[in-house]
Design a protein around this motif. Structure first.
Motif, PDB file in Angstrom:
ATOM      1  N   SER A 319       0.803  -1.229   0.000  1.00 60.77           N
ATOM      2  CA  SER A 319       0.000   0.000   0.000  1.00 60.77           C
ATOM      3  C   SER A 319       0.836   1.279   0.000  1.00 60.77           C
ATOM      4  N   ILE A 320       2.122   1.179  -0.280  1.00 61.88           N
ATOM      5  CA  ILE A 320       2.974   2.365  -0.211  1.00 61.88           C
ATOM      6  C   ILE A 320       2.540   3.430  -1.229  1.00 61.88           C
ATOM      7  N   TYR A 322      -0.500   4.216  -2.232  1.00 65.27           N
ATOM      8  CA  TYR A 322      -1.636   4.970  -1.698  1.00 65.27           C
ATOM      9  C   TYR A 322      -1.187   5.858  -0.546  1.00 65.27           C
ATOM     10  N   ASP A 323      -0.259   5.357   0.274  1.00 63.67           N
ATOM     11  CA  ASP A 323       0.255   6.147   1.394  1.00 63.67           C
ATOM     12  C   ASP A 323       0.996   7.393   0.895  1.00 63.67           C
ATOM     13  N   GLU A 327      -0.097  11.259   1.625  1.00 63.77           N
ATOM     14  CA  GLU A 327       0.837  12.230   2.201  1.00 63.77           C
ATOM     15  C   GLU A 327       1.032  13.417   1.270  1.00 63.77           C
ATOM     16  N   GLU A 369       5.954  -0.562   6.469  1.00 64.43           N
ATOM     17  CA  GLU A 369       4.847   0.337   6.778  1.00 64.43           C
ATOM     18  C   GLU A 369       5.256   1.297   7.893  1.00 64.43           C
ATOM     19  N   LYS A 373       6.166   8.174   8.119  1.00 62.93           N
ATOM     20  CA  LYS A 373       6.208   8.918   9.374  1.00 62.93           C
ATOM     21  C   LYS A 373       7.559   8.785  10.064  1.00 62.93           C
TER      22      LYS A 373
END
Length: 381
Positions: A319-320, A322-323, A327, A369, A373
């Motif tokens: 899912s990187i 979409y992340d 962001e 994941e 952050k």
């Protein structure tokens, strides 16, 4: 969750100057030899992600012009900055070996007045034809069959009160473009380089440039045009008066010549748009994620290619994409769409120095994941 994507659409601005030779097969093609439409479309969509309808319409126009003699071939493109317009044309130029000249109407003035003259656009096509000529000489035939893009064209329209005197930088430019849009034969003076007794010398030439075979795209974001279309499709013809919900949705998806005239273009100018009005859509969260995942100029995929040169395999969680899109949309409210590249670069802030110091000892880097952050969320092996 509702996101503000108003500035994400400058995203492709970062792509425009990239060298696509690393991600495209280099082929020697003869002008006039038709490449399969489906193959070209596939390669275009591998680079310009999320604009399938617009890319297909542009390719239709170019093929009709180059291979099927559909003349005149003049299109109007509506789309904000960074939606992939320039990227589309630069990629097409490489795929089809066609000279492309990207011009900005804002710098133009009528011939004979201060500012860049209109005929300079044709000079640029002649100059850009050199890259497709075996002897690196100006190829007039190629230039005359080239693609001319005139961006920011709506900056030249006059809204409201007509100017006093001659408007040499606004409406006068639109009138000055008419000979090219009409397919006239225009005198053009340019400089070419010739080999004289073993020495390269510059030679000035004047030719009669035949504009009939050009494929022309008039481009602008056209601020206010969307509202004109919504008014036409909504207020003027309410549902229940011969307009169904389906036909209304279809109406909202397309612009008309009357919309451009209401915006401020003259009937005479709009009447030259002979082929199509094409719209590039604003970015969405889904299309932004697809750019990161699929585009040949994705900054994340580029990292993977670069690391592979040093024998390092770069992997990441599913899912990187979409992340990164999430962001980016969050940061867009503050620093604009270039946040996509800033987000990807932020991921590697601790990886880059590690590779520089100990790169030869790593075979694989896996992004975990939470890395958006916390840049330390990765594993090496």
């Amino acid at each position: 969750m509702e996101n503000n994507f108003s500035e994400i659409n400058e995203l492709y601005d970062e792509y425009e100057d990239l060298d696509y030779q690393d991600v495209m097969d280099e082929e020697t093609k003869n002008f006039g030899a038709m490449k399969r439409f489906s193959d070209t479309l596939k390669e275009l969509k591998n680079v310009v992600v999320g604009q399938d309808d617009a890319v297909r319409d542009i390719l239709n126009s170019v093929y009709d012009s180059l291979y099927y003699g559909v003349k005149p071939n003049i299109n109007f493109i509506v789309g904000g900055s960074g939606t992939g317009k320039t990227l589309t044309f630069k990629t097409l130029s490489k795929l089809l070996d066609v000279p492309v000249a990207l011009e900005f109407a804002t710098g133009l003035s009528e011939t004979g007045y201060v500012g860049r003259n209109i005929d300079e656009m044709l000079v640029h096509l002649l100059e850009n034809s050199k890259q497709f000529d075996p002897k690196n000489r100006v190829n007039v035939a190629l230039a005359e069959n080239g693609i001319l893009i005139i961006d920011e064209i709506a900056k030249k329209i006059t809204r409201g009160t007509q100017p006093v005197g001659r408007d040499v930088s606004g409406r006068g430019v639109l009138e000055g473009l008419l000979p090219i849009l009409n397919g006239d034969i225009v005198p053009v003076t340019y400089k070419d380089t010739i080999n004289y007794m073993g020495q390269l010398i510059s030679e000035e030439k004047t030719i009669m440039f035949d504009t009939r075979n050009l494929t022309i795209f008039l481009v602008d974001a056209c601020i206010g045009l969307k509202e004109i279309r919504e008014k036409r499709c909504g207020e003027k013809i309410p549902l229940g008066f011969g307009l169904t919900k389906k036909s209304k949705e279809s109406c909202i998806k397309s612009y008309t010549e009357s919309d451009l005239i209401e915006l401020g273009f003259t009937n005479e100018f709009v009447g030259r748009i002979s082929y199509n009005i094409i719209e590039f859509q604003k970015a969405t969260l889904d299309s932004l994620a697809r750019i990161v995942r699929d585009s040949h100029v994705s900054p994340l995929l580029d990292r993977k290619r670069q690391y592979a040169k040093y024998g390092i395999k770069l992997e990441w969680y599913d899912s990187i994409y979409y992340d990164i899109a999430l962001e980016t949309s969050r940061m867009c409210n503050q620093i604009g769409a270039r946040a996509l590249f800033k987000v990807v670069n932020k991921i590697f802030r601790e990886i880059t120095p590690l590779i520089s110091d100990h790169g030869s000892g790593f075979n694989k880097i896996e992004l975990k994941e939470g890395i958006l952050k916390d840049p330390s969320k990765f594993e090496v092996s």
